[in-house]
Design an enzyme around this catalytic site. Structure first.
Site, PDB file in Angstrom:
ATOM      1  N   TYR A 155      -5.779 -40.958  13.796  1.00 18.65           N
ATOM      2  CA  TYR A 155      -6.894 -40.828  12.847  1.00 18.65           C
ATOM      3  C   TYR A 155      -6.390 -40.766  11.405  1.00 18.65           C
ATOM      4  O   TYR A 155      -6.922 -41.438  10.520  1.00 18.65           O
ATOM      5  CB  TYR A 155      -7.682 -39.568  13.205  1.00 18.65           C
ATOM      6  CG  TYR A 155      -8.892 -39.304  12.355  1.00 18.65           C
ATOM      7  CD1 TYR A 155     -10.070 -40.036  12.534  1.00 18.65           C
ATOM      8  CD2 TYR A 155      -8.886 -38.296  11.398  1.00 18.65           C
ATOM      9  CE1 TYR A 155     -11.202 -39.766  11.767  1.00 18.65           C
ATOM     10  CE2 TYR A 155     -10.007 -38.024  10.631  1.00 18.65           C
ATOM     11  CZ  TYR A 155     -11.160 -38.763  10.822  1.00 18.65           C
ATOM     12  OH  TYR A 155     -12.269 -38.493  10.059  1.00 18.65           O
ATOM     13  N   LYS A 159      -7.265 -43.520   8.518  1.00 15.02           N
ATOM     14  CA  LYS A 159      -7.971 -43.149   7.294  1.00 15.02           C
ATOM     15  C   LYS A 159      -7.113 -43.375   6.052  1.00 15.02           C
ATOM     16  O   LYS A 159      -7.631 -43.758   4.994  1.00 15.02           O
ATOM     17  CB  LYS A 159      -8.438 -41.693   7.376  1.00 15.02           C
ATOM     18  CG  LYS A 159      -9.528 -41.459   8.411  1.00 15.02           C
ATOM     19  CD  LYS A 159     -10.755 -42.337   8.164  1.00 15.02           C
ATOM     20  CE  LYS A 159     -11.941 -41.930   8.996  1.00 15.02           C
ATOM     21  NZ  LYS A 159     -13.114 -42.818   8.800  1.00 15.02           N
TER      22      LYS A 159
END
Length: 303
Positions: A155, A159
């Site tokens: 993640y 991002k």
């Protein structure tokens, strides 16, 4: 923030933050394309927007592929005649520490967040350039991509990559009048319930209790609706000169992230050997080492 006549796509918008974004854009006059992988959530979101006087249509598909991106843009154009705004919000979690994270865990998150953002933006840009008149791209990042977060290799990487793409696209698309920005929200959603020290506060919210000021201000977390205003702002004419930026929003806090900058510099004639670096490190660089992970007030951390 008059968005009358504008058409927006919001990926991952059947619930949570994405739904809040869709409702806010519709409230300000935009027609919206709702996207989710769950038919009931997507149809429910459309019904809610229409009941409030807005215009919306649903596309049920997982983002990631070029085909899905093409379907989203085609639906916007066929239903509402054009496309003006893209919000790339779709995401999933597969949290594990690195030594337990599988290839499948990594690839699934990268595919939805990073590849899904890329394919949707590419398709939207093709439409924007064909239409002329510019456009608005708003990519959803995360503090985890800016600072890292324990158990979120996949993640955090996705991002961080999104914000990197935003900076590049801002340069590439400026002449076409297309702005590209990232928003890093912090809100009480199913995705933040996994953070141990936030879970009790989210449970309190579900019982109708207000969040304490230290959470809304110092942690910068609130409801999904608290994070929606910045989306309408960036989609509007008021933000026509803002591009390549990463904004943070949550609760009562709005902030602007810095771009990475050199924090300490030294020079050595003829280049640097390992011994040269060791000799100067303590005096020149050690004091400029930066922390990792988000830093929260001690009062909210588990004892």
């Amino acid at each position: 923030m008059d968005l009358s006549g504008k058409v927006a796509i919001i990926t991952g918008s059947g619930r949570g933050l994405g739904l809040a974004y869709g409702k806010e854009l519709a409230r300000n006059g935009a027609a919206v394309v709702i996207n989710d992988i769950d038919r009931a959530s997507a149809d429910g979101a459309v019904a809610e927007i229409v009941a409030a006087g807005g215009r919306a249509v649903a596309v049920v598909t997982p983002v990631g592929t070029s085909e899905a991106a093409g379907e989203l843009v085609a639906t916007a154009v066929e239903t509402f005649g054009r496309l003006d705004v893209l919000v790339t919000n779709a995401g999933i979690l597969r949290d594990k520490v690195v030594w337990k994270m599988t290839d499948e865990d990594f690839d699934a998150v990268i595919d939805v967040h990073l590849r899904g953002t890329f394919t949707c933006v590419r398709e939207a840009v093709l439409r924007f350039r064909e239409q002329g008149g510019g456009g608005r791209i708003i990519c959803i990042g995360s503090p985890a991509g800016q600072r890292g977060n324990f158990g979120q290799t996949n993640y955090s990487a996705a991002k961080a990559g999104i914000v990197g793409m935003v900076r590049t696209w801002a340069m590439e698309l400026q002449r076409a009048g297309i702005t590209v920005n990232a928003v890093c929200p912090v809100a009480a959603t199913a995705m933040t319930e996994t953070i141990p020290f936030l879970a009790p506060h989210i449970e309190s919210m579900k019982r109708g209790e207000p969040l304490p000021a230290i959470i809304r201000r110092d942690v910068g977390m609130g409801t999904p609706e608290d994070a929606a205003g910045v989306i309408a702002f960036l989609a509007s004419d008021a933000a026509a000169d803002i591009t390549g930026q990463a904004l943070s929003i949550g609760g009562d806090r709005l902030a602007l992230w810095s771009h990475p900058q050199l924090t300490a510099t030294d020079f050595h004639d003829g280049g640097w050997s390992a011994e040269d670096i060791a000799a100067c490190w303590g005096q020149t660089f050690a004091g400029s080492i930066e922390s990792v992970g988000e830093e929260f007030p001690e009062e909210v951390m588990p004892k």
